[in-house]
Design a protein around this motif. Sequence first.
Motif, PDB file in Angstrom:
ATOM      1  N   ARG A   1     -13.959  23.125 -35.775  1.00 49.11           N
ATOM      2  CA  ARG A   1     -13.514  23.186 -34.518  1.00 49.11           C
ATOM      3  C   ARG A   1     -13.366  21.657 -33.763  1.00 49.11           C
ATOM      4  N   GLU A   2     -12.384  21.559 -32.919  1.00 49.37           N
ATOM      5  CA  GLU A   2     -12.071  20.333 -32.341  1.00 49.37           C
ATOM      6  C   GLU A   2     -12.911  19.734 -31.125  1.00 49.37           C
ATOM      7  N   ASP A   3     -13.789  20.957 -30.833  1.00 52.58           N
ATOM      8  CA  ASP A   3     -14.597  20.687 -29.424  1.00 52.58           C
ATOM      9  C   ASP A   3     -15.960  20.525 -29.935  1.00 52.58           C
ATOM     10  N   VAL A   4     -16.441  20.112 -30.924  1.00 50.81           N
ATOM     11  CA  VAL A   4     -17.907  19.813 -31.388  1.00 50.81           C
ATOM     12  C   VAL A   4     -18.414  18.435 -31.038  1.00 50.81           C
TER      13      VAL A   4
ATOM     14  N   LYS B   1     -11.695  24.544 -41.774  1.00 54.11           N
ATOM     15  CA  LYS B   1     -10.995  24.094 -40.534  1.00 54.11           C
ATOM     16  C   LYS B   1     -12.102  23.972 -39.514  1.00 54.11           C
TER      17      LYS B   1
ATOM     18  N   TYR C   1     -20.373  23.423 -27.928  1.00 53.75           N
ATOM     19  CA  TYR C   1     -19.233  23.954 -28.036  1.00 53.75           C
ATOM     20  C   TYR C   1     -19.086  25.515 -27.605  1.00 53.75           C
ATOM     21  N   ASP C   2     -20.452  26.209 -28.261  1.00 53.92           N
ATOM     22  CA  ASP C   2     -20.338  27.467 -27.686  1.00 53.92           C
ATOM     23  C   ASP C   2     -21.044  28.143 -26.390  1.00 53.92           C
TER      24      ASP C   2
ATOM     25  N   TYR D   1      -9.927  17.317 -38.939  1.00 53.86           N
ATOM     26  CA  TYR D   1     -10.615  18.393 -38.720  1.00 53.86           C
ATOM     27  C   TYR D   1     -10.615  19.550 -39.831  1.00 53.86           C
TER      28      TYR D   1
ATOM     29  N   GLU E   1     -14.440  26.818 -37.770  1.00 49.28           N
ATOM     30  CA  GLU E   1     -14.099  28.003 -37.233  1.00 49.28           C
ATOM     31  C   GLU E   1     -13.390  28.895 -38.207  1.00 49.28           C
ATOM     32  N   SER E   2     -13.007  28.525 -39.490  1.00 49.45           N
ATOM     33  CA  SER E   2     -12.339  29.456 -40.306  1.00 49.45           C
ATOM     34  C   SER E   2     -12.375  28.706 -41.758  1.00 49.45           C
TER      35      SER E   2
END
Lengths: 312, 551
Positions: B137-140, B135, B249-250, B186, B121-122
Amino acid sequence: MQGYIVRRIFQTVYVVVALSIIVFAVVRLVPGDPAMVRLGMEASAEAIARERTALGLDRPIYVQYAIWAANALRGDFGVSWVSHQPAFAVVWEKFKLSVPLALAATLIGLGISLPLGIISGMKPYTWIDSIATTFSLVGIAIPSFFTGVVLILFFGVYLGWLPTSGYGPPGEALQLRYLVLPSTALGIQLAAGLTRFMRSGMLDVMNTDYIRTARAKGLAEQLVVLRHALKNALLSVVTVFALNFGALLGGAVVTEQVFRWPGVGLLLIGAIGNRDYGVVQAGVLLVALIYVLSNLMADLALGFLDPRIRYD
Amino acid sequence: MRTPIRKAAISLLFVLAIALLGLVACAQPVEPDPTAEPPDPTEVAVEPTEPVAEPTEVVAEPTEEPVAEPSVMRVGNTHDVVFLDAQRVQAGYDLPHSDLLYSRLTMYDDTMMFPRPDVAESWTVSDDGLTYVFKLREDVKFHTGRGLTAEDVVYSWERALETIGDAGRALGEMGAVESYEATDTYEFTVTLSRLDPVFLTTMGHWGLALVDRETIDQIDTQPIGTGPYRFVEHVPDDRLVLEKFQEYYDQAALANWPDRIVLIPFVEERTRVAALQAGEIDLVVTVAYEYLDEIKEAPGLQLIEQVGGTCSYMTVAFNLREGPTADVRVRKAIQHAIDKEAIHRAVYLGLGQVDCNLIPADHWAHEPLDCPPRDIEMARQLLADAGYPDGLTLSYIPQANELTQKMAEVIQQSLAEAGIDIDITVVERSTWLDQVWFGHDFEITDAWYTREPDPDGLMQSVLRKGLGNNVMGYDNPEIEDLFDAGKATLDPDERRAIYTQIVEIVVFDDVPLINIQSMPRFAAANDKIQNAHVSPKGYFHFKDFTFVANP
């Protein structure tokens, strides 16, 4: 007759074994191999060499053949490197789609060629014979690719009556309306050739003494044709038809490609391009068997049509 | 005794019966429709699930809500799937499912020049430009439901760069990577050995797809990724069916896309376009130039174009190792004799731009060059200087596609004017790979390069010694130094000057290949596909479009 059939079946075994050796050698001797195709243009020479070893292609060709033949005798024709499925199963699935296409094309081909050829042979040099001859020549001259595209554009795109390609909506079973255009494209070409043979067979027979005798006995022309002339006129047609039917079942490559009909032809052309040896080997053997069997059937049919032909 | 006519009739009936039986028997068994909707949970919810407490009460009939048809997008691809394993993908026809099934750390933007967040995500870059910290994403989640962590990224990179290594495409793009590790659950950190202006963008490369280590054994038949679609089935030569992954995730992006995507291989170009015109498919991933006008004129159809220019270019390449083409004067003679304008008109129908510069005209690094003109007299003089005053015969083995084979014919005609007889040999792709690409048994061939948009990516694998696309055997130390210099700075002006110098050496001095023209690429679709574009590499962007089932 039974002895003849047994001998022919034994001959089939010889043909299949010889063919398996030839195909095995030819696909490996032409440039390109699965390692190269699989790894693509940017692979290093070392990577390709490793892949060859992994695929067993670094062994002597006779060793490769012995391993393949031993496995094939147990029904294991190897695994497709593309689909990762057993090679024969892949071929068989496609063969099941080639059969209805071949049969439908055959029905159309015979449905057109037999009546047209008979009438044309009975009434040579008349307007109907001219039409039949023109149909034959045009049908033979125009490649099935062109016929296929014209059918697709007219009936599929312009009129929207029939599907342009495939054998059914994605994921569904074969539907007859999907069969119409490809079988017509194939059937027209088959009919064009068979009409010529039927006409020529009828012309030969209609001038023979026994037909003259039949007429002299006062038989109606219809009976003369159907009872006496037709069987003998069919002899050459049966032979040609058997060869054509084998070709149809073995893969009408161009038609299958144009109509996106995923049969044996389309499979084999892709497998040759990918150097998918297992599929090529299994596919060619199946096609060879079909040829041999359809010719055996033709020989038996000839004996049935002409009792003078004896095979003992 | 049976009469002959009865025999004939029986024979005919027998044939017909066998034919009909075969038709029935060989028709495919009815399989469950993969495009059919799974049981609708809302339909189950309206069923009364508890006994009615008071039998005297009037129980309302469960209201039957209309069941929404699942939206299905049917895509006409150019070829059947070869690799379901995205890290092994070799060709553009395997990119649609590679994009849909898998994610990477980043994805390309429209121009493929800048990264967009994907699983990362960044990211931060150290002051010296050598350390990148991503960094995640934690929701993948993988399609199995397992959450993705930095250890999965490490595993995926190890597999791409070490296990597959030089048998895949990612390694060649990652020469600057020194090490990589999971620095937190992550957090993924990469250290470079030198500056690399295109490192971040390269994170979107297909070969760096994130794969599931727990199901890796089945990646060739039942691939598991973290992309917006999960694998349903692949029927060889027939279809690949993908279904929306509801835990992607998206969710906002997912809402724009169809419930199912069916990729259908059409080897025949004409049939692919006809199927689109007939409404049997919604999208054609690539369209040959000769069908562009037909699609423009068809109601309800649209051409989808590249928004960031193209990074495809067509070249004629020489074997520099031996034979007449090892002499630069022969190569320059051909350069002066080729009629690029004729090729442009006859083969490419006026599309794309004729240029000697390998960097396309609309590219930020492009500098106009005073290209060598078509000059037959000059060509003859160069041939005479090279010892061929009466001309010579050269063999030309074009790539196995219709376009380049047509181009070879036009080249044959234009070189004849300078006394060069071209002997064209057409071979199928695998033979071409073996004989020309790997075997180097050729004098002239052509190469249609589709590279990365950065000028380094655009040219380095073509012109640097020993790299995968240098079929010519080109080897110039000055070029090597210039490519190194181009990667050692982030300043665009400085880089533009360096890459221009490379192009000038190639065009005016060494001529290992001749750039013919840029190659724009197009997709086509009906009006269900909206806000779509084709990437500079010519591929439909499967993560950047909107699908409207009932436009």
